[in-house]
Design a protein around this motif. Structure first.
Motif, PDB file in Angstrom:
ATOM      1  N   UNK A  93     -21.115  43.205  43.033  1.00 51.41           N
ATOM      2  CA  UNK A  93     -21.165  42.143  42.030  1.00 51.41           C
ATOM      3  C   UNK A  93     -22.617  41.790  41.660  1.00 51.41           C
ATOM      4  N   UNK A  94     -23.492  41.836  42.668  1.00 49.89           N
ATOM      5  CA  UNK A  94     -24.920  41.587  42.423  1.00 49.89           C
ATOM      6  C   UNK A  94     -25.495  42.629  41.466  1.00 49.89           C
ATOM      7  N   UNK A  95     -25.128  43.903  41.691  1.00 52.26           N
ATOM      8  CA  UNK A  95     -25.593  44.964  40.786  1.00 52.26           C
ATOM      9  C   UNK A  95     -25.004  44.764  39.401  1.00 52.26           C
ATOM     10  N   UNK A  96     -23.732  44.365  39.364  1.00 58.20           N
ATOM     11  CA  UNK A  96     -23.054  44.136  38.082  1.00 58.20           C
ATOM     12  C   UNK A  96     -23.795  43.080  37.244  1.00 58.20           C
ATOM     13  N   UNK A  97     -24.079  41.932  37.842  1.00 60.97           N
ATOM     14  CA  UNK A  97     -24.709  40.853  37.064  1.00 60.97           C
ATOM     15  C   UNK A  97     -26.132  41.249  36.632  1.00 60.97           C
ATOM     16  N   UNK A  98     -26.813  42.006  37.494  1.00 61.75           N
ATOM     17  CA  UNK A  98     -28.167  42.448  37.175  1.00 61.75           C
ATOM     18  C   UNK A  98     -28.156  43.417  35.984  1.00 61.75           C
TER      19      UNK A  98
ATOM     20  N   UNK B 169     -28.661  44.800  30.145  1.00 58.25           N
ATOM     21  CA  UNK B 169     -28.064  45.292  28.896  1.00 58.25           C
ATOM     22  C   UNK B 169     -28.106  44.216  27.817  1.00 58.25           C
ATOM     23  N   UNK B 170     -27.959  42.955  28.229  1.00 63.11           N
ATOM     24  CA  UNK B 170     -28.027  41.879  27.237  1.00 63.11           C
ATOM     25  C   UNK B 170     -29.454  41.693  26.714  1.00 63.11           C
ATOM     26  N   UNK B 171     -30.431  41.947  27.574  1.00 64.97           N
ATOM     27  CA  UNK B 171     -31.823  41.873  27.121  1.00 64.97           C
ATOM     28  C   UNK B 171     -32.075  42.913  26.025  1.00 64.97           C
ATOM     29  N   UNK B 172     -31.506  44.093  26.210  1.00 67.58           N
ATOM     30  CA  UNK B 172     -31.725  45.120  25.181  1.00 67.58           C
ATOM     31  C   UNK B 172     -30.671  45.034  24.067  1.00 67.58           C
ATOM     32  N   UNK B 173     -30.062  43.854  23.949  1.00 67.32           N
ATOM     33  CA  UNK B 173     -29.212  43.515  22.795  1.00 67.32           C
ATOM     34  C   UNK B 173     -27.871  44.232  22.743  1.00 67.32           C
ATOM     35  N   UNK B 174     -27.356  44.617  23.889  1.00 68.03           N
ATOM     36  CA  UNK B 174     -25.994  45.145  23.931  1.00 68.03           C
ATOM     37  C   UNK B 174     -25.061  43.928  23.871  1.00 68.03           C
ATOM     38  N   UNK B 175     -24.050  43.923  22.988  1.00 62.54           N
ATOM     39  CA  UNK B 175     -23.139  42.775  22.925  1.00 62.54           C
ATOM     40  C   UNK B 175     -22.484  42.482  24.278  1.00 62.54           C
ATOM     41  N   UNK B 176     -22.273  41.187  24.558  1.00 63.32           N
ATOM     42  CA  UNK B 176     -21.817  40.703  25.865  1.00 63.32           C
ATOM     43  C   UNK B 176     -20.611  41.475  26.428  1.00 63.32           C
TER      44      UNK B 176
ATOM     45  N   UNK C 295     -19.418  44.475  25.725  1.00 64.78           N
ATOM     46  CA  UNK C 295     -19.748  45.864  26.064  1.00 64.78           C
ATOM     47  C   UNK C 295     -20.645  45.888  27.295  1.00 64.78           C
ATOM     48  N   UNK C 296     -21.593  44.948  27.360  1.00 68.07           N
ATOM     49  CA  UNK C 296     -22.514  44.879  28.502  1.00 68.07           C
ATOM     50  C   UNK C 296     -21.724  44.691  29.800  1.00 68.07           C
ATOM     51  N   UNK C 297     -20.713  43.845  29.738  1.00 67.54           N
ATOM     52  CA  UNK C 297     -19.895  43.574  30.915  1.00 67.54           C
ATOM     53  C   UNK C 297     -19.093  44.806  31.333  1.00 67.54           C
ATOM     54  N   UNK C 298     -18.542  45.485  30.345  1.00 66.82           N
ATOM     55  CA  UNK C 298     -17.734  46.675  30.614  1.00 66.82           C
ATOM     56  C   UNK C 298     -18.619  47.799  31.178  1.00 66.82           C
ATOM     57  N   UNK C 299     -19.759  48.023  30.542  1.00 69.26           N
ATOM     58  CA  UNK C 299     -20.616  49.116  30.986  1.00 69.26           C
ATOM     59  C   UNK C 299     -21.294  48.820  32.319  1.00 69.26           C
ATOM     60  N   UNK C 300     -21.573  47.543  32.585  1.00 72.42           N
ATOM     61  CA  UNK C 300     -22.169  47.178  33.879  1.00 72.42           C
ATOM     62  C   UNK C 300     -21.249  47.639  35.005  1.00 72.42           C
ATOM     63  N   UNK C 301     -19.931  47.529  34.758  1.00 71.63           N
ATOM     64  CA  UNK C 301     -18.946  47.912  35.762  1.00 71.63           C
ATOM     65  C   UNK C 301     -18.907  49.431  35.986  1.00 71.63           C
ATOM     66  N   UNK C 302     -19.392  50.189  35.024  1.00 65.10           N
ATOM     67  CA  UNK C 302     -19.449  51.644  35.196  1.00 65.10           C
ATOM     68  C   UNK C 302     -20.748  52.014  35.911  1.00 65.10           C
ATOM     69  N   UNK C 303     -21.850  51.453  35.403  1.00 68.97           N
ATOM     70  CA  UNK C 303     -23.184  51.832  35.911  1.00 68.97           C
ATOM     71  C   UNK C 303     -23.391  51.358  37.350  1.00 68.97           C
ATOM     72  N   UNK C 304     -22.809  50.213  37.703  1.00 62.59           N
ATOM     73  CA  UNK C 304     -23.085  49.568  38.998  1.00 62.59           C
ATOM     74  C   UNK C 304     -22.874  50.475  40.216  1.00 62.59           C
ATOM     75  N   UNK C 305     -22.070  51.499  40.057  1.00 67.13           N
ATOM     76  CA  UNK C 305     -21.754  52.352  41.212  1.00 67.13           C
ATOM     77  C   UNK C 305     -22.724  53.509  41.394  1.00 67.13           C
TER      78      UNK C 305
ATOM     79  N   UNK D 274     -32.170  50.145  40.623  1.00 59.04           N
ATOM     80  CA  UNK D 274     -31.654  48.769  40.625  1.00 59.04           C
ATOM     81  C   UNK D 274     -32.809  47.780  40.811  1.00 59.04           C
ATOM     82  N   UNK D 275     -33.724  48.124  41.736  1.00 59.73           N
ATOM     83  CA  UNK D 275     -34.845  47.229  42.005  1.00 59.73           C
ATOM     84  C   UNK D 275     -35.689  47.020  40.739  1.00 59.73           C
ATOM     85  N   UNK D 276     -35.911  48.104  40.009  1.00 60.49           N
ATOM     86  CA  UNK D 276     -36.735  47.996  38.805  1.00 60.49           C
ATOM     87  C   UNK D 276     -36.004  47.273  37.667  1.00 60.49           C
ATOM     88  N   UNK D 277     -34.694  47.464  37.599  1.00 60.03           N
ATOM     89  CA  UNK D 277     -33.898  46.722  36.613  1.00 60.03           C
ATOM     90  C   UNK D 277     -34.020  45.229  36.931  1.00 60.03           C
TER      91      UNK D 277
END
Ligand code: FE2
Length: 158
Positions: free
Chosen positions: A74-79, A84-91, A93-103, A110-113
């Motif tokens: 969940x920590x990776x997800x929110x990060x 993604x929201x900083x780079x202007x991905x709509x909320x 989509x950002x939420x959906x893709x965070x769930x893919x990338x987080x793994x 992750x540290x640099x993100x």
């Protein structure tokens, strides 16, 4: 190693249990968009692996080990979502893709993100480069380059 699917379950159970104290099979099915019978199957497996406790009539709770992993995911997800929201991905989509990338990411990535997100969020004013980025997304032109572009257009039209 827990599968990506297993991580998603622990993450979902964590979020549901945080609100209700426990998670019912149907809550988990709804959160993950899967059928209750596949939830039962997975929850039994996670129970055998020591990540959750499943009692038929009391629902599902996380063991300390399950909680640790759920929280990490969940920590990776929110990060990632914040990034993604900083780079202007709509909320959404950002939420959906965070769930893919987080793994999938290396801890260093992750540290640099995380560093970038904290850097942007701690900027005293809305950072100018971010404003420039927004303009760039819409126009394809870096505002700092605007002068050069006008010059070029002028040269071409004369
Ligand atoms: Fe997620």
């Amino acid at each position: 190693m827990l599968s990506r699917k297993g991580e998603d379950y622990l993450e979902a159970i964590l979020n549901i249990a945080e609100k209700k104290g426990y998670a019912r099979i149907k809550d988990i099915a709804l959160a993950l968009g899967v059928t209750p019978s596949s939830v039962v199957e997975m929850v039994k497996r996670l129970n055998d692996l020591g990540f959750v406790e499943y009692r038929k009539y009391d629902g599902v709770t996380l063991t300390p080990r399950g909680k640790e992993i759920g929280k990490a995911v969940w920590g990776r997800h929110t990060m990632i979502r914040a990034f993604l929201e900083i780079i202007k991905v709509p909320e959404k989509i950002a939420n959906k893709d965070a769930c893919i990338i987080e793994h999938e990411l290396d801890p260093k990535t992750i540290e640099q993100v995380k560093n970038l997100v904290n850097f942007v969020q701690s900027a005293p004013d809305y950072p100018q480069w971010l404003e420039h980025f927004e303009i760039f997304c819409k126009t394809g032109v870096h505002p700092c380059d605007e002068g050069k572009r006008k010059e070029r257009e002028h040269r071409l039209s004369s």
